[in-house]
Design a protein around this motif. Structure first.
Motif, short mmCIF file in Angstrom:
data_model
loop_
_atom_site.label_atom_id
_atom_site.label_comp_id
_atom_site.label_asym_id
_atom_site.label_seq_id
_atom_site.Cartn_x
_atom_site.Cartn_y
_atom_site.Cartn_z
N THR A 347 -2.55 50.53 -46.01
CA THR A 347 -4.01 50.72 -45.95
C THR A 347 -4.74 49.54 -46.56
O THR A 347 -5.72 49.03 -45.99
CB THR A 347 -4.40 52.02 -46.68
OG1 THR A 347 -3.68 53.13 -46.11
CG2 THR A 347 -5.89 52.27 -46.56
N SER A 351 -7.07 46.96 -44.45
CA SER A 351 -8.46 46.85 -44.91
C SER A 351 -8.80 45.41 -45.25
O SER A 351 -9.91 44.93 -44.95
CB SER A 351 -8.69 47.76 -46.12
OG SER A 351 -8.45 49.12 -45.79
N SER A 435 -7.61 50.89 -40.09
CA SER A 435 -7.62 51.05 -41.55
C SER A 435 -7.93 52.50 -41.95
O SER A 435 -7.28 53.06 -42.85
CB SER A 435 -8.67 50.13 -42.18
OG SER A 435 -8.39 48.78 -41.90
N LEU A 438 -4.92 54.70 -41.32
CA LEU A 438 -3.90 54.51 -42.37
C LEU A 438 -4.31 55.21 -43.66
O LEU A 438 -3.47 55.78 -44.37
CB LEU A 438 -3.69 53.02 -42.62
CG LEU A 438 -2.98 52.25 -41.49
CD1 LEU A 438 -3.09 50.75 -41.71
CD2 LEU A 438 -1.52 52.67 -41.38
N GLY A 439 -5.61 55.17 -43.98
CA GLY A 439 -6.08 55.88 -45.17
C GLY A 439 -5.86 57.37 -45.06
O GLY A 439 -5.42 58.03 -46.02
#
Length: 463
Positions: A347, A351, A435, A438-439
């Motif tokens: 993440t 990002s 991103s 993934l978070g």
């Protein structure tokens, strides 16, 4: 190719062993059973051949379809995009039914079916007819569902059947070896694809792919025994003859009930859908992102070494898979904890890449962008053996392939949606979606760890 991959992994394993002298006594007390070694040889030899067939097609996907002539004009970018999306739509549409068939009729049959169906998809690239090409993409989508469910389900089923790996320790090791070797196979496949394209044109890699599919299918037919899903108890209360006949056979409806009944399966599936969606979005966006950064650093005329970048990505994947294998051999770290840490790193890496793409107006953006992409690829290398191990622990064998393909539906919907709106999102927006995915995957993994911790509090025997 197989011997080269085995030798590299043996070299890595020997170095690990030599660096762990302090634990030699423990290692001596516990030797790997011969049945586990035999299972690893049977699975890995087939798996790497099939993965090589898949990797061969990737580098020339755009070129093989862009070379077609429709109505007297070369295929447009929008037409190539439609063909690309057809494969994803096919995977999402037919995936659950494919998974049910694999669990019902056998994982070996599913693997053999992959070899045939994927070969049909590859050979369809020889045709100049749009309908044939679309049919080939549908076949490739179905084949993808088989590739990512049948071999893994066969391995887990055989491992559980033998009873020589009750804790799943060697299963995690096997997944680590499989995907570490897969990185090496990908590098070799990239070189073979270039040679085939030079000799036979853009369809050359697809033609060569059918040879590896044939070899993998033949090897599976001789080495593998058939492996069916364990009988489900969800239909044990059936009263009429038709229901009794279907009792024990996995169904999509029953698989959904199984998922809803166990939040741990939902969290593992959430990680699968979100991480792999982020990965596929990344696959589509890293070339333009790096090309833009290279142009800013070296001028508009500078070329981007895509082949070198891809090979480096695969080296990062190899590092990640090897790192997972190292963690799998340790007594302290759990797969759940390692996966949560990996997702957090992924993440942060994505990002960072998103921020770099959105703000980089000078040459200084190239280094952090490449570094963040390399870090993410290392996480990809850790992800596949991690998720394979987690699925072997939490997804019941009775519905394994069905459940794996059910979670492929949101994955493909997210990827297709981003691809359809990429002109509005841009590279930065697409990486931003990656991103966020993934978070959310990280939160799913944290929740899974919390569920496990709560179970240990309620039942100290599990601790």
């Amino acid at each position: 190719m197989l011997s080269t991959t085995f030798k590299v992994l043996q070299s890595i394993d020997s170095r690990r062993s030599s660096s762990n002298d302090s634990s030699k006594d423990d290692a001596a007390a516990k030797t790997k059973p011969d049945s586990v070694k035999d299972l690893q040889r049977k699975f890995l030899s087939v798996f790497w051949l099939l993965r090589c067939a898949d990797w061969l097609q990737g580098p020339y996907f755009y070129e093989v379809y862009a070379s077609k002539i429709f109505g007297g004009a070369p295929a447009s970018m929008s037409m190539v995009s439609r063909l690309f999306l057809t494969g994803f739509a096919s995977t999402a549409l037919f995936g659950p039914a494919v998974g049910r068939a694999v669990d019902t009729y056998g994982r070996k049959k599913g693997t053999l079916a992959f070899s045939i169906i994927y070969a049909i998809g590859a050979l369809s690239t020889k045709s100049p007819l749009l309908l044939v090409l679309l049919f080939g993409r549908v076949m490739s989508g179905i084949g993808t569902s088989l590739l990512f469910s049948a071999p893994e389900s066969w391995l887990v089923g055989e491992s559980q059947k033998s009873g020589d790996d009750p804790t799943g320790e060697y299963l995690g090791e096997t997944f680590g070896m499989a995907y570490a070797g897969d990185s090496i196979v990908a590098i070799i496949a990239g070189q073979l694809a270039s040679l085939a394209a030079t000799k036979r044109g853009p369809t050359g890699p697809f033609e060569l792919s059918t040879g590896f599919l044939l070899a993998g299918g033949l090897l599976a037919s001789f080495l593998w025994k058939e492996n069916l899903a364990a009988k489900s108890s969800s239909s044990s209360d059936s009263t009429n003859d038709d229901e009794k006949e279907e009792s024990g056979k996995p169904s999509i409806k029953d698989a959904i009930k199984v998922i809803r009944a166990d939040p741990k399966i939902m969290m593992v599936g959430g990680v699968q859908s979100l991480f792999e969606a982020a990965m596929y979005i990344f696959v589509l966006q890293w070339p333009p992102a790096i090309a833009k950064a290279v142009a800013k650093s070296f001028g508009d005329g500078a070329g981007t070494p895509y082949g070198t970048v891809f090979s480096t990505f695969m080296a990062c994947c190899l590092f990640g898979s090897t790192l997972f294998g190292q963690f799998a051999k340790m007594k302290g770290p759990t797969t759940e904890g390692v996966t949560a840490g990996m997702l957090a790193v992924a993440t942060v890496a994505m990002s960072t890449a998103t921020y770099t793409v959105s703000t980089a107006s000078t040459a200084s953006g190239l280094l952090p962008l490449v570094a963040s992409f390399f870090a993410f690829e290392a996480c990809v290398g850790m992800y596949f053996p991690s998720i394979g191990t987690l699925r072997s622990k939490y997804v019941p064998d009775s519905h394994r392939s069905v459940i794996m393909n059910l979670f492929g539906i949101p994955l493909n919907i997210l990827v297709v949606s981003v691809f359809m709106f990429v002109k509005y999102l841009g590279v930065n927006g697409a990486l931003g979606v990656s991103s966020c995915a993934l978070g959310l995957a990280t939160l799913c993994m944290v929740k899974l760890n919390m569920l496990i911790a709560n179970e240990k509090v309620k039942d100290p025997v599990l601790a």
